[in-house]
Design a protein around this motif. Structure first.
Motif, mmCIF file in Angstrom:
data_model
loop_
_atom_site.group_PDB
_atom_site.id
_atom_site.type_symbol
_atom_site.label_atom_id
_atom_site.label_comp_id
_atom_site.label_asym_id
_atom_site.label_seq_id
_atom_site.Cartn_x
_atom_site.Cartn_y
_atom_site.Cartn_z
ATOM 1 N N GLY A 38 -9.786 -36.345 15.561
ATOM 2 C CA GLY A 38 -9.161 -35.203 15.030
ATOM 3 C C GLY A 38 -8.442 -36.028 13.817
ATOM 4 N N LEU A 39 -8.538 -37.492 14.030
ATOM 5 C CA LEU A 39 -7.828 -38.022 13.036
ATOM 6 C C LEU A 39 -8.474 -37.658 11.363
ATOM 7 C CD1 LEU A 39 -7.813 -41.179 13.610
ATOM 8 C CD2 LEU A 39 -5.932 -39.624 13.479
ATOM 9 N N PRO A 40 -7.601 -37.046 10.167
ATOM 10 C CA PRO A 40 -8.326 -36.530 9.254
ATOM 11 C C PRO A 40 -9.350 -37.467 7.932
ATOM 12 C CG PRO A 40 -5.505 -37.691 8.843
ATOM 13 C CD PRO A 40 -6.523 -37.565 10.124
ATOM 14 N N VAL A 41 -10.114 -38.294 8.546
ATOM 15 C CA VAL A 41 -11.175 -38.600 8.106
ATOM 16 C C VAL A 41 -12.012 -37.946 6.981
ATOM 17 C CG1 VAL A 41 -11.432 -40.636 9.846
ATOM 18 C CG2 VAL A 41 -13.022 -39.144 9.834
ATOM 19 N N PRO A 42 -12.275 -38.764 5.996
ATOM 20 C CA PRO A 42 -12.835 -37.943 4.568
ATOM 21 C C PRO A 42 -14.549 -37.777 5.557
ATOM 22 C CG PRO A 42 -12.463 -39.224 3.618
ATOM 23 C CD PRO A 42 -11.536 -39.574 4.891
ATOM 24 N N PRO A 43 -15.322 -37.255 4.712
ATOM 25 C CA PRO A 43 -16.452 -37.755 5.658
ATOM 26 C C PRO A 43 -17.309 -39.010 5.253
ATOM 27 C CG PRO A 43 -16.442 -35.775 3.224
ATOM 28 C CD PRO A 43 -15.176 -36.349 3.535
ATOM 29 N N LEU A 44 -18.321 -38.628 5.777
ATOM 30 C CA LEU A 44 -18.790 -40.410 5.793
ATOM 31 C C LEU A 44 -19.052 -41.227 4.338
ATOM 32 C CD1 LEU A 44 -19.601 -43.081 7.441
ATOM 33 C CD2 LEU A 44 -21.397 -41.286 8.015
ATOM 34 N N GLU A 45 -19.831 -40.423 3.090
ATOM 35 C CA GLU A 45 -19.702 -41.159 2.472
ATOM 36 C C GLU A 45 -19.059 -41.790 1.666
ATOM 37 O OE1 GLU A 45 -22.754 -42.793 1.053
ATOM 38 O OE2 GLU A 45 -23.722 -42.284 2.955
ATOM 39 N N ARG A 46 -18.016 -40.398 1.877
ATOM 40 C CA ARG A 46 -16.844 -40.548 0.313
ATOM 41 C C ARG A 46 -15.462 -41.918 1.683
ATOM 42 N NH1 ARG A 46 -12.382 -38.117 -1.537
ATOM 43 N NH2 ARG A 46 -10.215 -39.335 -2.002
ATOM 44 N N PHE A 47 -15.470 -41.816 2.964
ATOM 45 C CA PHE A 47 -15.160 -42.973 4.494
ATOM 46 C C PHE A 47 -15.158 -44.486 2.902
ATOM 47 C CE2 PHE A 47 -14.966 -45.529 7.849
ATOM 48 C CZ PHE A 47 -13.622 -45.686 7.680
ATOM 49 N N ARG A 48 -16.175 -44.228 3.315
ATOM 50 C CA ARG A 48 -17.665 -45.417 2.671
ATOM 51 C C ARG A 48 -16.866 -46.347 1.375
ATOM 52 N NH1 ARG A 48 -23.268 -44.039 4.363
ATOM 53 N NH2 ARG A 48 -23.440 -44.473 6.905
ATOM 54 N N ARG A 49 -16.577 -45.444 0.648
ATOM 55 C CA ARG A 49 -15.999 -45.989 -0.787
ATOM 56 C C ARG A 49 -14.419 -46.024 -0.541
ATOM 57 N NH1 ARG A 49 -12.647 -43.928 -5.424
ATOM 58 N NH2 ARG A 49 -14.091 -44.004 -6.948
ATOM 59 N N ASP A 50 -13.777 -45.535 0.872
ATOM 60 C CA ASP A 50 -12.518 -45.800 0.510
ATOM 61 C C ASP A 50 -11.915 -46.991 1.151
ATOM 62 O OD1 ASP A 50 -11.901 -43.051 -0.369
ATOM 63 O OD2 ASP A 50 -11.350 -42.377 1.437
ATOM 64 N N VAL A 51 -13.240 -46.891 2.210
ATOM 65 C CA VAL A 51 -12.752 -48.686 2.332
ATOM 66 C C VAL A 51 -13.006 -49.467 1.377
ATOM 67 C CG1 VAL A 51 -14.371 -50.283 4.303
ATOM 68 C CG2 VAL A 51 -13.657 -47.572 4.792
ATOM 69 N N ASP A 52 -14.328 -49.810 0.904
ATOM 70 C CA ASP A 52 -14.728 -50.316 -0.387
ATOM 71 C C ASP A 52 -13.363 -50.169 -1.166
ATOM 72 O OD1 ASP A 52 -16.991 -51.015 0.673
ATOM 73 O OD2 ASP A 52 -18.330 -49.557 -1.157
ATOM 74 N N LEU A 53 -13.018 -49.404 -1.610
ATOM 75 C CA LEU A 53 -11.950 -49.730 -2.549
ATOM 76 C C LEU A 53 -10.579 -50.479 -2.214
ATOM 77 C CD1 LEU A 53 -12.338 -46.938 -5.005
ATOM 78 C CD2 LEU A 53 -13.111 -49.118 -4.909
ATOM 79 N N ILE A 54 -9.564 -49.861 -0.605
ATOM 80 C CA ILE A 54 -8.802 -50.126 -0.220
ATOM 81 C C ILE A 54 -9.198 -52.037 0.184
ATOM 82 C CG2 ILE A 54 -9.324 -49.797 1.976
ATOM 83 C CD1 ILE A 54 -6.186 -49.195 0.342
ATOM 84 N N GLY A 55 -10.312 -52.510 0.322
ATOM 85 C CA GLY A 55 -10.833 -53.423 0.640
ATOM 86 C C GLY A 55 -11.013 -54.128 -0.689
ATOM 87 N N VAL A 56 -10.881 -53.885 -1.529
ATOM 88 C CA VAL A 56 -10.878 -54.911 -3.292
ATOM 89 C C VAL A 56 -9.116 -54.781 -2.999
ATOM 90 C CG1 VAL A 56 -11.088 -54.777 -6.032
ATOM 91 C CG2 VAL A 56 -13.464 -53.765 -4.177
ATOM 92 N N HIS A 57 -8.224 -53.896 -3.311
ATOM 93 C CA HIS A 57 -7.099 -54.090 -2.979
ATOM 94 C C HIS A 57 -6.677 -55.355 -1.701
ATOM 95 C CE1 HIS A 57 -3.285 -53.105 -1.476
ATOM 96 N NE2 HIS A 57 -2.216 -52.914 -2.081
ATOM 97 N N ARG A 58 -6.950 -54.700 -0.932
ATOM 98 C CA ARG A 58 -6.749 -56.514 0.166
ATOM 99 C C ARG A 58 -7.356 -57.003 -0.087
ATOM 100 N NH1 ARG A 58 -4.177 -56.869 5.271
ATOM 101 N NH2 ARG A 58 -5.243 -58.250 6.393
ATOM 102 N N HIS A 59 -8.269 -57.711 -0.531
ATOM 103 C CA HIS A 59 -8.695 -59.236 -0.557
ATOM 104 C C HIS A 59 -8.353 -59.191 -2.012
ATOM 105 C CE1 HIS A 59 -11.886 -57.309 2.087
ATOM 106 N NE2 HIS A 59 -12.674 -57.261 0.984
ATOM 107 N N LEU A 60 -7.752 -58.797 -2.638
ATOM 108 C CA LEU A 60 -6.821 -59.036 -3.808
ATOM 109 C C LEU A 60 -5.072 -59.792 -3.177
ATOM 110 C CD1 LEU A 60 -7.698 -57.424 -6.557
ATOM 111 C CD2 LEU A 60 -8.906 -59.757 -6.549
ATOM 112 N N LYS A 61 -4.940 -58.611 -2.754
ATOM 113 C CA LYS A 61 -3.746 -58.911 -2.066
ATOM 114 C C LYS A 61 -3.233 -60.178 -1.281
ATOM 115 C CE LYS A 61 -1.762 -56.424 1.661
ATOM 116 N NZ LYS A 61 -1.412 -55.326 3.120
ATOM 117 N N VAL A 62 -4.732 -60.601 0.160
ATOM 118 C CA VAL A 62 -4.604 -61.894 1.344
ATOM 119 C C VAL A 62 -5.075 -63.275 -0.366
ATOM 120 C CG1 VAL A 62 -6.228 -62.728 2.788
ATOM 121 C CG2 VAL A 62 -5.382 -59.992 2.906
#
Length: 346
Positions: free
Chosen positions: A257-281
């Protein structure tokens, strides 16, 4: 759990720590041996000469207040998350007595054959974290924090580590990329975010894994912690396995029951927040190297550039960042390696 007697602050820190541990355990002969340290100012010490052994967390109050750790621990435990058991505390002097979960984290025990099962257990804990009610006043992963983290890459890795002075075009590129990444993060469903949910912060336990290092938790994007778990700072996995684990997380999050978006949108979200985290780290590793003299962290920076190499070509809006890395960062990295591996004249 009991509060313990005050510890004189005029004594050397190692003496304060040992005196406090002996008082907290009621064992005047107890010793302490280094268990581990983290990237901050906390250190961890295992008791010796007594059974069962315990862990003393030493968090110097002038450098790293232990109270946020205690507040978040209580929130997580209240929602069923497996966290270390707290046996005694002294918030004034920054000492905690915790159960000893052993010497190994997930980072030590994960391998190709057990990863599916161990990560499934980790997802169980993550779903409980993300379902934890967010208290009033909890810090938020807002635009200011997201931008501050992205600028760690600009300031500490580009500027301090590689001595790159961005020209006007480079600065405009970074600003545009920052805008893309910040907007994507703010558009995600917002939940309780651990902020460093990775194998090194998970401890094998029969009812676990037990979750560590949660004191910097915020309200933020739902894809952040799954990304941290599967694209780790210290170990890399084949992309096909990462994709399967992310799909497994998504299916379980939907069921929970968590508010995850549809799978394709979630995959995009993972990619973009990943770029943020990779640069930060990458920026944090450079800061640890230059400011804190913790030089080994930068050895893992290439892992994050490999993550970026996989994701950036998928998104035209991030092409300027890919071009900047190819044009200015990678050639400088090669030159830097030449001067630091003993082959240069320096």
């Amino acid at each position: 759990m009991t509060d313990t007697a005050a510890t004189p602050t005029t004594l050397p820190r190692e003496t304060q720590r040992l005196d406090w541990a002996r008082h907290a355990t009621h064992d005047a002969d107890l010793g302490l041996a280094r268990a581990s340290a983290d990237a901050g100012f906390r250190s961890y010490w295992r008791t010796t000469g007594t059974e069962p052994s315990r862990i003393v967390m030493d968090s110097p109050p002038d450098k790293e207040d232990v109270k946020p750790w205690l507040r978040i621990r209580a929130l997580l435990e209240g929602n069923g998350v497996r966290v270390p058991h707290l046996l005694a505390e002294d918030t004034e002097h920054g000492f905690l007595l915790l159960e000893d979960l052993g010497p190994d984290t997930y980072l030590h025990v994960l391998h190709a054959d057990n990863a599916d099962a161990l990560f499934d257990d980790a997802i169980t804990q993550l779903l409980r974290i993300q379902a934890t009610p967010i208290p009033e006043g909890m810090p938020v992963y807002d635009e200011a924090l997201l931008l501050r983290e992205l600028r760690l890459f600009d300031e500490w890795f580009l500027g301090k580590h590689l001595a790159i002075v961005p020209d006007v075009h480079d600065e405009q590129t970074l600003e545009r990329v920052h805008r893309v990444l910040i907007d994507a993060a703010l558009a995600q469903p917002q939940v309780f975010v651990h902020r460093d949910f990775m194998p090194r912060n998970l401890m094998p336990a029969a009812d676990g894994p037990a979750v560590l290092d949660f004191q910097d938790a915020v309200k933020g994007p739902i894809a952040y912690d799954p990304l941290c778990l599967f694209k780790d700072a210290f170990v890399s996995w084949p992309q096909a396995r990462i994709d399967a684990w992310l799909d497994r997380y998504h299916a379980r999050a939907v069921d929970a029951g968590l508010p995850v978006p549809p799978l394709e949108r979630f995959r995009r979200d993972v990619d973009l927040i990943g770029v943020h985290r990779h640069l930060k780290v990458i920026g944090i590793f450079a800061r640890l190297h230059h400011r804190d003299n913790k030089q080994h962290y930068l050895e893992d920076a290439p892992r994050f550039f490999a993550y970026l190499d996989h994701v950036l070509p998928k998104y035209p809006e991030l092409a300027p960042l890919a071009e900047l890395i190819e044009r200015r960062v990678k050639p400088t990295l090669v030159e830097y390696a030449h001067w630091t591996d003993g082959t240069g004249d320096e």
